[in-house]
Motif scaffolding. Structure first.
Motif, short mmCIF file in Angstrom:
data_model
loop_
_atom_site.label_atom_id
_atom_site.label_comp_id
_atom_site.label_asym_id
_atom_site.label_seq_id
_atom_site.Cartn_x
_atom_site.Cartn_y
_atom_site.Cartn_z
N GLY A 176 0.71 -1.41 0.09
CA GLY A 176 -0.07 0.03 -0.01
C GLY A 176 0.92 1.22 -0.05
N ILE A 177 1.88 1.33 0.78
CA ILE A 177 2.77 2.58 0.87
C ILE A 177 3.63 2.80 -0.45
CG2 ILE A 177 4.85 3.39 1.83
CD1 ILE A 177 2.43 3.79 3.63
N GLY A 178 4.09 1.65 -0.93
CA GLY A 178 4.56 1.63 -2.06
C GLY A 178 3.75 2.12 -3.39
N MET A 179 2.39 1.65 -3.40
CA MET A 179 1.52 2.15 -4.27
C MET A 179 1.26 3.69 -4.17
SD MET A 179 -2.19 0.31 -4.55
CE MET A 179 -1.44 -1.36 -4.16
N ALA A 180 1.25 4.14 -2.78
CA ALA A 180 0.85 5.57 -2.64
C ALA A 180 2.39 6.41 -3.40
CB ALA A 180 0.72 5.94 -1.23
N PHE A 181 3.35 5.95 -3.02
CA PHE A 181 4.49 6.58 -3.07
C PHE A 181 4.88 6.67 -4.97
CE2 PHE A 181 8.95 7.41 -4.39
CZ PHE A 181 9.60 8.29 -3.49
N HIS A 182 4.35 5.30 -5.32
CA HIS A 182 4.66 5.31 -6.96
C HIS A 182 3.64 6.26 -7.65
CE1 HIS A 182 5.57 3.63 -10.66
NE2 HIS A 182 4.45 3.27 -10.98
N HIS A 183 2.32 6.17 -6.95
CA HIS A 183 1.32 7.13 -7.55
C HIS A 183 1.67 8.72 -7.61
CE1 HIS A 183 -2.76 7.98 -8.81
NE2 HIS A 183 -2.86 9.26 -8.04
N LEU A 184 2.31 9.16 -6.51
CA LEU A 184 2.77 10.46 -6.49
C LEU A 184 3.83 10.64 -7.34
CD1 LEU A 184 2.10 10.99 -2.58
CD2 LEU A 184 0.89 12.17 -4.25
N TYR A 185 4.80 9.80 -7.43
CA TYR A 185 5.82 10.18 -8.09
C TYR A 185 5.56 10.31 -9.61
CZ TYR A 185 10.90 9.24 -9.41
OH TYR A 185 12.05 9.46 -9.87
N GLN A 186 4.61 9.22 -10.17
CA GLN A 186 4.30 9.05 -11.46
C GLN A 186 3.74 10.59 -11.96
OE1 GLN A 186 1.70 5.68 -12.11
NE2 GLN A 186 2.96 4.99 -13.46
N HIS A 187 2.89 11.45 -10.74
CA HIS A 187 2.52 12.54 -11.09
C HIS A 187 3.31 13.64 -10.85
CE1 HIS A 187 -1.23 10.46 -10.87
NE2 HIS A 187 -1.81 11.51 -11.42
#
Length: 351
Positions: A176-187
């Motif tokens: 879940g944390i990895g998903m959150a970080f990756h989402h923000l990084y993609q933006h």
């Protein structure tokens, strides 16, 4: 002392009918009544009909305490959850699943208090409940070792019990944390900070560690961007000041649990919060009504509660079965806050 006139027994406790009364009414032996009450399939249908008719006529109710003493089974399980003063999907799922299994639920709130948690769990054990589901908060539960050795089934939700071999169901914190970080990084965000629960708590420790791993994996510095700790207004305010002030402030934030999320939103206020990209671990009430609406890592809380009861029932049925840990997947729900772009200037979320 004055006495009421007429009806000398007014207010006296009415004697409940017993199995002896049922046997007399039905014209059968006391043993036959006992066998019918306990659903003995070998009793002839004509006797079952007589006994049930007498039970209805007398409004007889079996003595549950006597049955419990005889069988050692209460038909009741306990749930010690962190909070029940608000909507609690996990507790609702526990209650529904328990009812489907023919169990009654006794629930109590620990209110994030370690001593209260201990008092509740010890009390539930002394009441000889069939099993206990708990969201553990305290750092040590060694006081439950004698109860586990005596055969009390215990299942934990959200986190395991340190050092104790009990079944557990929880969400995939690291994913879940990895998903959150990756989402923000993609933006486009490169300065992403984390605020979460104390690392004394298992889930707080797992989520903070996963965030540090994500920073390293993306070539970002760890220093100054990871702020776990007790969830107080003062601590959250200090952490926000640390990550949002200075020449290179964070442009995005991951919050590690609902209480942290709410504390962060209160501290920021609506204007500052709307300029900062935020992804929250777990949903919060009215998250979809914020502006922008809150992007979250959604836990399947109802499935957590349902799985906890299923594990407990399996443990009750087979105390020798291997200890099982169930990790449930999480998902990202994009609503707007996690999609806020990197601001043109670095002062977008200045407090």
């Amino acid at each position: 002392m004055s006495h009421a006139q007429g009806g000398g027994n007014a207010g006296a406790r009415v004697k409940r009918p017993t199995m002896v009364d049922v046997a007399r009414e039905a014209g059968v032996a006391l043993r036959t009544v006992s066998r019918v009450v306990n659903n003995d399939p070998t009793v002839g249908p004509e006797y079952v009909a007589k006994v049930k008719a007498a039970i209805t006529a007398l409004n007889f109710r079996p003595d549950e305490r006597a049955r419990q003493l005889r069988t050692g089974v209460t038909g009741t399980i306990g749930a010690a959850v962190r909070r029940i003063a608000e909507t609690n999907p996990a507790l609702a799922a526990i209650e529904q699943t328990a009812r489907s299994a023919g169990l009654t639920l006794l629930a109590s709130s620990t209110d994030f208090d370690e001593s209260r948690e201990r008092d509740i769990l010890v009390s539930m054990c002394r009441q000889r409940l069939d099993g206990i589901v708990v969201e553990p908060f305290g750092e040590s539960h060694s006081y439950l070792e004698p109860e586990l050795e005596a055969g009390v089934p215990v299942v934990t939700m959200d986190r395991p019990m340190s050092g104790l071999p009990v079944d557990c169901v929880m969400s995939d914190n690291a994913a879940g944390i990895g998903m959150a970080f990756h989402h923000l990084y993609q933006h486009g965000h490169r300065r992403i900070a984390y605020l979460g629960d104390s690392e004394r708590v298992f889930s707080g420790r797992e989520r903070a560690a996963a965030f540090r791993t994500a920073l390293v994996a993306h070539g970002q510095p760890v220093s100054g961007l990871v702020h776990p700790g007790d969830i107080t207004a003062e601590r959250v305010a200090a952490a926000l000041d640390a990550v949002l002030q200075g020449p290179n402030p964070a442009t995005a934030l991951v919050t590690g649990n609902p209480d942290t999320t709410i504390a962060v939103l209160r501290r920021l206020g609506p204007q500052a919060a709307s300029r900062l990209a935020i992804v929250a671990f777990d949903d919060v009430p009215l998250a979809d009504l914020l502006q922008p609406a809150l992007t979250v890592i959604a836990q399947d809380t109802a499935t957590i509660g349902r799985t906890a009861v299923e594990l407990l029932c399996a443990r009750i049925a087979d105390p020798s079965r291997p200890v099982q840990s169930v990790v449930l997947p999480v998902s990202l729900t994009a609503r707007g806050s996690g999609e806020v772009p990197v601001p043109a200037t670095s002062s977008a979320a200045t407090l």
